[in-house]
Design a protein around this motif. Structure first.
Motif, mmCIF file in Angstrom:
data_model
loop_
_atom_site.group_PDB
_atom_site.id
_atom_site.type_symbol
_atom_site.label_atom_id
_atom_site.label_comp_id
_atom_site.label_asym_id
_atom_site.label_seq_id
_atom_site.Cartn_x
_atom_site.Cartn_y
_atom_site.Cartn_z
ATOM 1 N N ASN A 3 -47.658 -0.052 21.775
ATOM 2 C CA ASN A 3 -48.915 0.024 21.027
ATOM 3 C C ASN A 3 -48.677 0.188 19.531
ATOM 4 N N LYS A 4 -47.718 1.035 19.178
ATOM 5 C CA LYS A 4 -47.491 1.338 17.761
ATOM 6 C C LYS A 4 -46.974 0.116 17.009
ATOM 7 N N LEU A 7 -49.830 -2.419 16.663
ATOM 8 C CA LEU A 7 -50.817 -1.924 15.706
ATOM 9 C C LEU A 7 -50.307 -2.085 14.275
ATOM 10 N N ARG A 11 -52.112 -4.425 11.432
ATOM 11 C CA ARG A 11 -52.551 -3.899 10.144
ATOM 12 C C ARG A 11 -51.867 -4.638 8.990
ATOM 13 N N VAL A 198 -54.659 -1.264 22.642
ATOM 14 C CA VAL A 198 -54.460 -0.458 21.435
ATOM 15 C C VAL A 198 -55.775 0.176 20.998
ATOM 16 N N LEU A 199 -56.848 -0.629 21.010
ATOM 17 C CA LEU A 199 -58.159 -0.116 20.591
ATOM 18 C C LEU A 199 -58.664 0.961 21.547
ATOM 19 N N ASN A 201 -56.825 2.956 23.437
ATOM 20 C CA ASN A 201 -56.012 4.162 23.250
ATOM 21 C C ASN A 201 -56.302 4.840 21.916
ATOM 22 N N TYR A 202 -56.663 4.044 20.913
ATOM 23 C CA TYR A 202 -57.077 4.614 19.629
ATOM 24 C C TYR A 202 -58.329 5.468 19.809
ATOM 25 N N ASN A 203 -59.251 4.996 20.620
ATOM 26 C CA ASN A 203 -60.479 5.748 20.872
ATOM 27 C C ASN A 203 -60.256 6.938 21.802
ATOM 28 N N ARG A 205 -57.538 8.861 21.416
ATOM 29 C CA ARG A 205 -56.428 9.530 20.754
ATOM 30 C C ARG A 205 -56.471 11.051 20.856
ATOM 31 N N SER A 297 -61.850 -0.859 13.374
ATOM 32 C CA SER A 297 -61.477 0.556 13.359
ATOM 33 C C SER A 297 -59.963 0.760 13.384
ATOM 34 N N LEU A 298 -59.211 -0.287 13.727
ATOM 35 C CA LEU A 298 -57.755 -0.173 13.764
ATOM 36 C C LEU A 298 -57.108 -0.339 12.392
#
Length: 313
Positions: A3-4, A7, A11, A198-199, A201-203, A205, A297-298
């Motif tokens: 994921n990292k 991401l 970005r 990823v999104l 898991n971001y939500n 977190r 949001s990412l």
């Protein structure tokens, strides 16, 4: 990929190119992600493929050769992984490799950082039914892990370029371009699925995630299955198509959950083009709907990331 890593690449691509919307960001990232090139995302994607990839084919092909050591087994395996179901054993068969030379190619590509394993969470029938005599089919069943590519562009190359490499070397691009137009959405679906995880898991977190990724066994596949320490289960499906997701897809996903004896805390849909009015009306605590623009949001600043050039040099 992790994921990292994904991401960070996502970005970096955005802040280098500033595409006008998230659909464009995802579409162009799925092809050029990891190259660290400045891309004019206001141009048509086919125009960019012709000017940036086909016109630079010799240079890019030399870099791919360096990455794979020019080894045909490595190239055949990457092509099979890119165009198939990503399962290791089926990729060996598709590439005409056995466990010996296929395993050697797999290990080299892992060590080089070109690919990474996505481990299956399926339990073998022996583990599920230790006291039961298994049917032959059950006893012979092999659990196969899958593979993810470290950079979207490398998968693009082996999905679209490598199958047409002889024609491209002769500057005959017709079949390659036709193939791309026919399969572009299907190709982008995997990157979209990875980004959707990823999104999600971001939500999540603030939760302690103990397991996340796609789920597959001999009969059923789910795009995203995420488990948290507090016992919550999140099930997600991703659709990178030009059609809205409707209630029928909810029924299909519920059927999959029943087959796996899963009671999801929350069902999440990710859609390129949104949702039907009927599905929108069901949106709530138990059903979350994400469209392309939600991926904004990412986007946060990040430090310099490794690119394909870093692996080659």
């Amino acid at each position: 990929m992790s994921n990292k890593k994904l991401l960070n690449q996502f970005r970096a691509f955005y802040f280098k190119n500033y595409p006008q919307d998230m659909e464009t960001q995802i579409s162009y990232f799925a092809i050029f992600g990891g190259l660290n090139w400045q891309i004019d995302t206001s141009q048509d994607i086919l125009v960019l493929i012709k000017s940036l990839i086909l016109k630079n084919f010799d240079n890019l092909n030399a870099k791919i050769d360096k990455l794979t050591l020019g080894n045909e087994a490595n190239k055949r395996l990457l092509k099979a992984l890119a165009t198939g179901d990503r399962r290791i054993f089926s990729a060996f068969n598709k590439a005409g490799l056995n466990n010996g030379n296929g395993g050697a190619a797999l290990n080299h590509l892992q060590e080089k950082g070109v690919i990474q394993l996505e481990y299956s969470r399926e339990e073998h029938p022996r583990e599920l039914y230790p006291d039961r005599k298994l049917k032959r089919e059950e006893a012979r069943h092999r659990i196969s892990h899958k593979v993810l590519f470290s950079h979207p562009f490398i998968r693009f190359w082996f999905y679209f370029v490598q199958p047409h490499i002889k024609e491209i070397k002769e500057q005959n691009y017709e079949k390659f371009l036709k193939d791309f137009e026919l399969k572009c959405n299907s190709y982008t679906s995997l990157v979209y699925e990875e980004l959707s995880e990823v999104l999600l898991n971001y939500n999540l977190r603030d939760s302690h995630i103990i397991s996340s990724g796609s789920y597959w066994d001999a009969k059923t596949e789910i795009d995203i299955l995420t488990l948290t320490e507090d016992g919550n289960i999140y099930v997600g499906e991703c659709k990178w198509t030009n059609h809205k997701i409707n209630k029928k897809e909810l029924h299909k996903l519920n059927d999959k959950c029943q087959k796996l004896d899963i009671k999801p805390t929350q069902i999440i849909f990710f859609s390129k083009r949104g949702f039907s009015k009927e599905l929108e009306q069901l949106r709530g605590k138990n059903l979350v709907l994400f469209s392309s623009e939600d991926f904004k949001s990412l986007l946060q600043n990040s430090s310099k990331k490794r690119t394909i050039e870093d692996f080659i040099n």
